[in-house]
Design a protein around this motif. Structure first.
Motif, short mmCIF file in Angstrom:
data_model
loop_
_atom_site.label_atom_id
_atom_site.label_comp_id
_atom_site.label_asym_id
_atom_site.label_seq_id
_atom_site.Cartn_x
_atom_site.Cartn_y
_atom_site.Cartn_z
N GLY A 1 1.05 -1.25 0.13
CA GLY A 1 0.05 -0.12 0.00
C GLY A 1 0.85 1.38 0.00
O GLY A 1 0.36 2.61 0.37
N GLY B 1 -0.92 2.52 -4.06
CA GLY B 1 -0.90 3.88 -3.26
C GLY B 1 -1.50 4.95 -4.09
O GLY B 1 -2.32 5.67 -3.55
N ILE C 1 -5.15 4.90 -5.18
CA ILE C 1 -6.11 5.45 -3.99
C ILE C 1 -5.99 6.95 -4.10
O ILE C 1 -6.91 7.70 -3.95
CB ILE C 1 -5.75 4.58 -2.64
CG1 ILE C 1 -6.36 3.19 -2.89
CG2 ILE C 1 -6.90 5.18 -1.81
CD1 ILE C 1 -5.60 2.37 -1.69
N ALA D 1 -12.76 4.17 -2.00
CA ALA D 1 -12.86 3.27 -1.03
C ALA D 1 -12.99 1.88 -1.57
O ALA D 1 -12.70 0.88 -0.77
CB ALA D 1 -14.33 3.67 -0.52
N ALA E 1 -9.33 0.72 -1.73
CA ALA E 1 -8.72 0.48 -0.13
C ALA E 1 -9.52 -0.85 0.41
O ALA E 1 -8.72 -1.63 0.91
CB ALA E 1 -9.29 1.60 0.39
N LEU F 1 -7.63 -3.67 -1.33
CA LEU F 1 -6.29 -3.96 -0.58
C LEU F 1 -6.34 -4.39 0.68
O LEU F 1 -5.52 -5.17 0.89
CB LEU F 1 -5.75 -2.56 -0.45
CG LEU F 1 -4.47 -2.15 0.12
CD1 LEU F 1 -3.36 -3.02 -0.43
CD2 LEU F 1 -3.95 -0.68 0.36
N MET F 2 -7.30 -4.14 1.61
CA MET F 2 -7.41 -4.47 2.98
C MET F 2 -7.59 -6.01 3.07
O MET F 2 -7.11 -6.66 3.84
CB MET F 2 -8.55 -3.54 3.82
CG MET F 2 -8.00 -3.11 4.96
SD MET F 2 -9.25 -2.52 6.04
CE MET F 2 -10.43 -3.43 6.01
N VAL G 1 -4.43 -7.55 2.30
CA VAL G 1 -3.58 -7.47 3.41
C VAL G 1 -4.10 -8.52 4.46
O VAL G 1 -3.43 -9.27 5.26
CB VAL G 1 -3.64 -6.22 4.22
CG1 VAL G 1 -2.96 -6.14 5.46
CG2 VAL G 1 -2.66 -5.25 3.24
N ILE H 1 -1.99 -11.54 6.14
CA ILE H 1 -1.95 -11.80 7.53
C ILE H 1 -2.51 -13.08 8.02
O ILE H 1 -1.89 -13.50 9.24
CB ILE H 1 -2.48 -10.46 8.61
CG1 ILE H 1 -1.79 -9.31 8.09
CG2 ILE H 1 -2.66 -10.86 10.13
CD1 ILE H 1 -2.35 -7.99 8.83
N MET I 1 -1.93 -2.98 12.05
CA MET I 1 -2.18 -4.01 11.10
C MET I 1 -2.75 -3.36 9.54
O MET I 1 -2.55 -3.98 8.76
CB MET I 1 -2.93 -5.12 11.62
CG MET I 1 -2.57 -5.86 12.88
SD MET I 1 -1.36 -7.00 12.34
CE MET I 1 -0.14 -6.33 13.22
N VAL I 2 -3.33 -2.37 9.89
CA VAL I 2 -4.19 -1.73 8.61
C VAL I 2 -2.99 -0.95 7.85
O VAL I 2 -2.56 -0.05 8.77
CB VAL I 2 -5.35 -0.91 8.98
CG1 VAL I 2 -5.98 -0.55 7.99
CG2 VAL I 2 -6.22 -1.85 10.06
N PRO I 3 -3.09 -1.18 6.63
CA PRO I 3 -2.16 -0.23 5.93
C PRO I 3 -2.53 1.28 6.12
O PRO I 3 -3.51 1.61 6.18
CB PRO I 3 -2.29 -0.77 4.35
CG PRO I 3 -3.14 -2.06 4.39
CD PRO I 3 -3.83 -1.88 5.63
N GLU I 4 -1.36 2.05 6.28
CA GLU I 4 -1.49 3.52 6.44
C GLU I 4 -2.59 3.95 5.43
O GLU I 4 -3.39 5.09 5.77
CB GLU I 4 -0.17 4.05 6.26
CG GLU I 4 0.39 4.76 7.70
CD GLU I 4 1.17 5.73 7.42
OE1 GLU I 4 0.98 6.78 8.02
OE2 GLU I 4 2.36 5.55 6.90
N ILE I 5 -2.54 3.93 4.12
CA ILE I 5 -3.26 4.57 3.30
C ILE I 5 -4.77 4.13 3.39
O ILE I 5 -5.60 5.04 3.23
CB ILE I 5 -2.73 4.13 1.87
CG1 ILE I 5 -3.50 5.43 0.93
CG2 ILE I 5 -3.33 2.84 1.29
CD1 ILE I 5 -2.75 5.63 -0.42
N VAL I 6 -4.84 3.07 3.97
CA VAL I 6 -6.38 2.78 4.18
C VAL I 6 -7.01 3.60 5.32
O VAL I 6 -7.97 3.97 5.15
CB VAL I 6 -6.40 1.29 4.44
CG1 VAL I 6 -7.81 0.86 4.95
CG2 VAL I 6 -6.12 0.32 3.17
N VAL J 1 -7.66 6.91 4.34
CA VAL J 1 -9.01 7.13 3.60
C VAL J 1 -10.20 7.19 4.25
O VAL J 1 -10.87 8.04 4.18
CB VAL J 1 -8.97 6.02 2.11
CG1 VAL J 1 -10.33 5.94 1.85
CG2 VAL J 1 -8.05 6.28 1.27
N ILE K 1 -12.86 9.97 5.03
CA ILE K 1 -14.31 9.74 4.78
C ILE K 1 -15.04 9.98 6.13
O ILE K 1 -16.17 10.38 5.99
CB ILE K 1 -14.69 8.19 4.22
CG1 ILE K 1 -14.10 8.12 2.86
CG2 ILE K 1 -15.88 7.80 4.31
CD1 ILE K 1 -14.03 6.63 2.44
N PHE L 1 -3.78 13.31 3.89
CA PHE L 1 -5.24 13.33 3.58
C PHE L 1 -6.29 14.20 4.47
O PHE L 1 -7.38 14.58 3.78
CB PHE L 1 -5.47 11.67 3.68
CG PHE L 1 -5.58 10.80 2.69
CD1 PHE L 1 -4.33 10.46 1.90
CD2 PHE L 1 -6.65 10.58 2.09
CE1 PHE L 1 -4.53 9.79 0.97
CE2 PHE L 1 -6.74 9.77 0.80
CZ PHE L 1 -5.53 9.56 0.15
#
Lengths: 351, 307, 273
Positions: B245, B262, B265, B280, B283, B286-287, B290, B294, C112-117, C120, C124, C212
């Motif tokens: 990301g 990245g 987005i 969204a 994203a 992507l999540m 990920v 994990i 654990m969550v990607p920074e860009i997520v 965003v 929002i 952001f």
């Protein structure tokens, strides 16, 4: 009988600290040889020198005549049973045992067959596909043994392999190990701090202390003819009496015991003057024909023996062990008793 | 980095039991409101309709996902086919992240091993040296790298100066630059977990292997790597996931040809060409990716080697 | 004969690793002293770019951005540390309880969550509730993702402090608050300080999330630098970068020294006698 391991003047230093001060030993082929001593005496260091995990500072190590001091550990035909077994946690029991063969390039079917043989020899065939973590301590120890024997080494090194086991298991393993050595005919070099272990299993023992070999010999030689205070005291129990030596000749010393009695006895020393005399407690008897006079302090009933703790005139402590306790009338505390030395009971030490 | 699943065991109560509520309330409130809720909201947004000036209209639709996966031709009237553009971007990101991970592993493993086998006194110093760059702002580090490898930057200048090359190596705006950037950004993340695993490694195992005729490299391959595998996987995850990301490295070091997730987005939320639902949706995808990685890691941990 | 720890080539790769990590930073630091206006030629040693940072045409803008970054980091770090300390006490001192596992997952969620997520999602969120983006939105976002960073050293330290100390204090008639203030907190302090330092640096350095949620008028130092770099790398950027580099190094060193000293402090577990 050929010499399996010949160590000459081995010195091992770590910077300013010297762990081994010129050790020399000759271990015969097909011998069960034990390095015995308290922790820190250098016995493990010596073992690791033979295995190749330590580099010798000076001196020679020969394996069946070949100088191996410069060889890497994986080029020496010796295998080790580690104190904490070091079983590969991610491999099955069979793969553990077959590992050395795999590294030597033996093909899979042959490896598997030999591993199976080894596991049978240590009575673990039904665990062949388990992982080490699933085994008990005793079982792990036998896997380590099988693994080290599988490549048919010329010499097997065992680094206190029984110390993590409980008593009953240890005693059973001692018998098994001894039998294994006799069956395979491989030279075993065994390291332990437990003297009972050493005495029961070994063909010969090297008693070590402070980086030096104090004495080498069979169990009987070491027990009955110790050369110095350390060996006399480390193996079994003994009484150490300070004496004045008048003369020494042909291995016999003439000296005066405390209390005045003069005796002649075998000697490990060649000098006169102040020395220590070693008398094993079980070699003393209570008798009117007395070499020494003592006063009883305490009597301890040990089931098989009676232990009489007394002191000589001048407060030097002395202990007797009398066998067949049931048949003896124990002396009373405070009682004066005469102690008689059996033939050859006393031995003059070098220090 | 905290590893999921390794919860330390609680000490017995020393009088805080009745305070659990008030003590954890701030955490739950803050992370709940400002992280969990937003992510859920983002999931909702991916099903909304975009407003032309950015923002959304609360009209539920699958348009965003449709845009991602399906193409209906330039005017939207052709039969539906798989839209490869965005999948290609994801694929490129996965591939870039993968390469960066491998690069980090090749350099990171020996480094971690070396540091972990130093004597206790110097080990702390080596660790300190390795972690300092980690704490320098990622932006600064990326900018520095860009400065270094530019056409008229010091690297090219010195290489030309000593006559190794004639013209400048075109390093920026390439896939290679992005990979270098990712590698540079996340290298310490690879070193530290492997270091932790090697530090706990029982070297008697290596001795046993040597005793059994294994060469140094055979020992590494057959014994060391399998036993420290959890640490290696941990390091790979810690490099792969952020790389996937990543925004800064591709944006500053790459160009149009190296467009990654990245940047994709980021683009959706800039100005009036933005497409919030689509952003969204990307994203979310992507999540999901990920989370799969994990999950794989957690399973590998559970199946891991026990001593 | 080298031991089993030795592998040929690993030292070389380690050196390479360190060179790779430090080279770009070193180069920027060196060029920040470049006297020439062109960043490609070396024009002698000079401090003009550092002067430019503080007095040049962009000084006001960078100054404001730096001030924002600083105040944000201070507040975010302090708040996050307080929250994290409370959480650590609950997680490690209250025995097992329902929701403990969930709490642990929640605390680690931002890692654990990607920074860009996260970026965003946060944008929002604020947009939906109609919250104008700006200083406050940045602060709230920072506090949120700083919590796990503050938590890590605090929890690590707390684990090493035996509960027996507090029990002894309460046995000697101390109230819960007194036991915490006079016994636990001092022992915990190195962890708390480490956590604060970590959170501070994380907040100071953050770019993606800040970018952001900052909205139009706001700048923090990283976003200002980014904006400037987009127009080309100028020498004053290198001066600012070197300054930020120094700040980071200082903070890491401080955290490292605090940890080193604390290892000699009596927070080790009892050896069972």
């Amino acid at each position: 009988m050929s010499i399996a391991v010949d160590i000459r003047d081995a010195v091992k230093s770590y910077g300013p600290v010297t762990a081994l001060h010129g050790v020399s030993l000759a271990i015969a082929d097909n011998e069960f040889f034990t390095l015995l001593g308290p922790s820190g005496c250098g016995k493990t260091t010596l073992l690791r020198l033979i295995a190749g995990f330590e580099t010798i500072t000076s001196g020679e190590i020969r394996l069946f005549g070949q100088n191996i001091a410069q060889l890497e550990p994986n080029h020496r035909p010796v295998n080790t049973v580690f104190q904490q077994y070091a079983l590969f946690p991610h491999l099955t029991v069979t793969d553990n045992v077959a590992f050395g063969l795999k590294m030597q390039g033996v093909d899979a079917p042959t490896r598997r067959a030999r591993a199976g043989q080894m596991l049978e020899m240590v009575h673990l065939s039904q665990f062949a596909d388990r992982m080490p973590a699933q085994l008990s301590g005793g079982q792990q120890q036998r896997v380590a043994l099988a693994r080290a024997l599988a490549p048919a080494p010329k010499v097997l090194l065992l680094d206190e392999p029984l110390s993590a086991l409980d008593l009953k298991l240890r005693q059973a393993m001692r018998v098994e190990l001894k039998q294994l050595q006799e069956e395979t005919g491989i030279t075993f070099v065994f390291v332990t701090h437990d003297q009972e272990e050493a005495l029961t299993m070994s063909d010969r023992i090297a008693v070590m202390s402070n980086g030096r070999v104090q004495q080498t010999g069979t169990a009987r030689e070491i027990y009955e003819a110790p050369v110095n205070r350390f060996v006399a005291d480390f193996i079994g129990e003994t009484n150490l009496l300070q004496v004045e030596v008048e003369s020494v000749s042909q291995g016999l010393a003439t000296l005066t015991l405390p209390g005045g009695h003069r005796i002649t006895c075998p000697s490990a020393s060649t000098t006169i003057g102040r020395h220590h005399l070693s008398i094993r407690p079980e070699r003393l008897t209570i008798s009117p024909d007395a070499d020494l006079l003592a006063t009883v302090d305490r009597v301890v009933y040990l089931g098989t023996d009676l232990q009489v703790i007394a002191h000589l005139d001048g407060s030097q402590p002395i202990t007797l062990r009398l066998q067949n306790a049931a048949r003896i009338t124990p002396p009373a505390p405070g009682q004066r008793i005469g102690l008689h030395l059996e033939e050859g009971a006393a031995r003059l030490l070098a220090d | 980095m905290a590893a999921p699943g390794n919860i330390p065991s609680p000490a017995s109560d020393t009088g805080y039991r009745s305070l659990i509520g008030p003590l954890l309330l701030p955490t739950w409130a803050v992370i709940g409101i400002f992280m969990v809720l937003p992510v859920l909201l983002m999931a909702v947004y991916s099903f909304l309709t975009k407003e032309f000036r950015g923002g959304v209209i609360w009209d539920f639709t699958l348009a965003a996902y449709d845009q991602f996966f399906v193409t209906r031709g330039l005017f939207g009237d052709e039969p539906a086919q798989i839209e490869w553009t965005y999948i290609a971007i994801f694929w490129r990101s996965i591939w870039q992240a993968g390469l960066a991970t491998i690069l980090c592993l090749l350099i990171g493993f020996p480094t971690a091993w070396f540091i972990a086998t130093r004597p206790a006194q110097t080990r702390g110093l080596w660790l300190f040296l390795i972690t300092i760059p980690y704490w320098v702002n990622l932006l600064i580090r990326t900018v520095s790298l860009k400065f270094l490898i530019r056409d008229n930057g010091p690297l090219n200048e010195s290489l030309m100066g000593i006559g190794l090359i004639d013209g400048p190596l075109p390093l920026v705006n390439t896939n290679l630059a992005v990979q270098l950037g990712l590698f540079y950004s996340y290298l310490p993340f690879m070193v530290l977990p492997i270091y932790a695993a090697v530090e706990r490694y029982n070297f008697a195992l290596s001795e046993a292997a040597a005793d059994l005729y294994a060469s140094r490299w055979a020992t590494l391959r057959e014994i060391v790597l399998p036993v420290v595998k959890p640490g290696i996987i941990g390091g790979c995850i810690l490099v792969f996931v952020p790389s996937l990301g990543a925004f800064l490295a591709p944006d500053l070091l790459g160009g149009a040809k190296t467009f990654m997730i990245g940047s994709l987005i980021d683009e959706q939320f800039k100005g009036s060409q933005g497409n919030w639902p689509f952003g969204a949706a990307v994203a979310m995808i992507l999540m999901t990716l990920v989370l799969i990685v994990i999950l794989f890691y957690a399973r590998a941990q559970a199946r891991g080697v026990t001593r | 004969m080298k031991g089993v720890r030795h592998y040929p080539g690993f030292l070389a790769l380690t050196i390479l690793c360190l060179v790779v990590l430090y080279a770009p930073l070193a180069v920027v630091a060196v060029y920040s002293f470049n006297g020439s206006a062109s960043i490609t030629e070396w024009g002698g040693f000079s401090l003009r770019w550092y002067a430019d940072v503080f007095t040049g045409p962009e000084a006001a803008r960078f100054g404001q951005a730096a001030w924002n970054s600083l105040t944000l980091a201070l507040m975010a770090a302090t708040t996050a540390t307080a929250i994290a300390t409370a959480a650590a006490l609950a997680m490690l001192r209250a025995g097992p309880f329902r929701g403990r596992q969930a709490s642990f997952a929640l605390i680690n969620l931002p890692l654990m969550v990607p920074e860009i997520v996260i970026a965003v999602a946060t944008l929002i969120f604020f947009s939906t509730i109609g919250f104008t983006t700006g200083y406050l939105t940045i602060l709230l976002a920072h506090i949120t993702f700083c919590i796990p960073f503050a938590y890590l050293p605090i929890a690590a330290r707390l684990e090493g402090v035996e509960g027996t100390y507090e029990q002894a204090a309460r046995d000697l008639y101390a109230s819960r608050a007194q036991a915490f203030r006079l016994i636990l907190l001092p022992l915990l302090m190195p962890g708390v300080i480490s956590g604060w330092l970590l959170a501070f640096i994380i907040s100071l350095d953050d770019f993606i999330i800040t970018n952001f949620v900052k909205g139009a008028g706001m700048e923090t130092l990283p976003t200002a630098i980014f904006g400037s770099v987009k127009q080309g790398i100028k020498p004053n950027i290198m001066a600012i970068s070197t300054l930020m580099l120094l700040v980071s190094v200082l903070f890491v060193t401080a955290a490292y020294l605090v940890n080193r000293k604390s290892r000699q402090a009596p927070a080790t577990k009892w050896k069972s006698s």
